[in-house]
Design an enzyme around this catalytic site. Sequence first.
Site, short mmCIF file in Angstrom:
data_model
loop_
_atom_site.label_atom_id
_atom_site.label_comp_id
_atom_site.label_asym_id
_atom_site.label_seq_id
_atom_site.Cartn_x
_atom_site.Cartn_y
_atom_site.Cartn_z
CB SER A 65 -0.93 0.01 1.21
OG SER A 65 -1.70 -1.16 1.23
N1 SAM Z 1 -0.50 -5.00 4.15
C1 SAM Z 1 0.21 -5.33 2.95
C2 SAM Z 1 1.60 -4.77 2.93
O1 SAM Z 1 2.00 -4.08 3.88
O2 SAM Z 1 2.32 -5.04 1.95
C3 SAM Z 1 -0.54 -4.96 1.71
C4 SAM Z 1 -1.70 -5.84 1.52
S1 SAM Z 1 -2.34 -6.00 -0.09
C5 SAM Z 1 -3.05 -4.43 -0.38
C6 SAM Z 1 -3.72 -7.06 0.33
C7 SAM Z 1 -3.32 -8.47 0.68
O3 SAM Z 1 -4.45 -9.15 1.20
C8 SAM Z 1 -2.86 -9.28 -0.53
O4 SAM Z 1 -1.57 -9.79 -0.32
C9 SAM Z 1 -3.89 -10.41 -0.61
O5 SAM Z 1 -3.39 -11.63 -1.08
C10 SAM Z 1 -4.34 -10.49 0.84
N2 SAM Z 1 -5.63 -11.15 1.05
C11 SAM Z 1 -6.77 -11.08 0.32
N3 SAM Z 1 -7.73 -11.84 0.87
C12 SAM Z 1 -7.19 -12.40 1.99
C13 SAM Z 1 -7.70 -13.27 3.00
N4 SAM Z 1 -8.96 -13.74 2.98
N5 SAM Z 1 -6.88 -13.63 4.00
C14 SAM Z 1 -5.59 -13.17 4.05
N6 SAM Z 1 -5.06 -12.35 3.13
C15 SAM Z 1 -5.86 -11.95 2.11
#
Ligand code: SAM
Length: 229
Positions: A65
Amino acid sequence: MKNQKNYKKQLTELIENYIKPLGVTDSRVISAFRKVPRHKFVPANYQKDAYLDIPLPIGEGQTISQPSLVGVMTQALELKGREKVLEVGTGSGFQAAILSHLAKKVYTIEIIGRLADKAAKTLKDLHCDNVHAEIGDGSQGLPEYAPYDAIIVTAASNQIPKPLVDQLKIGGKIIIPVGDSLYGQQLKVGKKVGNTIKFIDIEPVAFVPLRGKFGFDQNFSQSKFFSAT
Ligand code: SAM
C-alpha cells in the site's frame, strides 16, 4: 538502493512531504516509519520507487500500500504499545513491520502462500520478532490467538466479516476498507461497543479484494476490481 544515506534522505522526504501533511503526526507512528526500510519489502526492480508515496506491485497480482495510507490506517488504531493486533492481508509484510514497533504482539495472516513466505523471511531478516505470520484465510480471523485489541484489514470487503467482529475485544478498534469495486470503497474505523461495532468513515480508498469465506467468493466480478483504468 544500496546507498544507505540516500535511502534515509528519501525516507525523511516521504515523511515530511507526504505522510505528515495527511495528518499523520503521532510521534510513535512517525518513529516507526523511520525504523522500517520500505525498499526491503518490494521486488528489486521497484526499489528505486520505494520512497515515493505510491502503491507498488509485489507479485501475485497484489500490492504494497501507499505509505501515507499505511500511516493513516496505523494512526487510527491509536496503539500505545501494550496491544495484541491482528492484520489480515500480510502482502509484503511492510504494514506488519510498522505495527511491530507500535504494539506488543502482531499476528498477520496472508492467503497467498508465496507472499506469506516471502514476508515472513523479510520480517525475520529485519528482526521484527514480535510478529507471528501465518498462511490462511484471514476473513475468518485467527481464532487461536483471539481476542485482539485491534484489527487491521488491508483488503476490501463488501461486508465486515463476522469472525473479525467476534475476535475483537470490547473497546477494541478495527480498520477496514468496505466496498464491492475498486473505486467504490470507503475506509472505515470502528470501535466495538457491546457485541456491535460503531463505524465512522475516514476516506475513499482503492484496495484489492478480500478473498475467502467471509470475503468475496471465487465467483465475484473480478472485473470490478481489475479492469478499471
Ligand atoms: N499489508 C500489505 C503490505 O503491507 O504489503 C498490503 C496488503 S495487499 C493491499 C492485500 C493483501 O491481502 C494481498 O496480499 C492479498 O493476497 C491479501 N488477502 C486477500 N484476501 C485475503 C484473505 N482472505 N486472507 C488473508 N489475506 C488476504
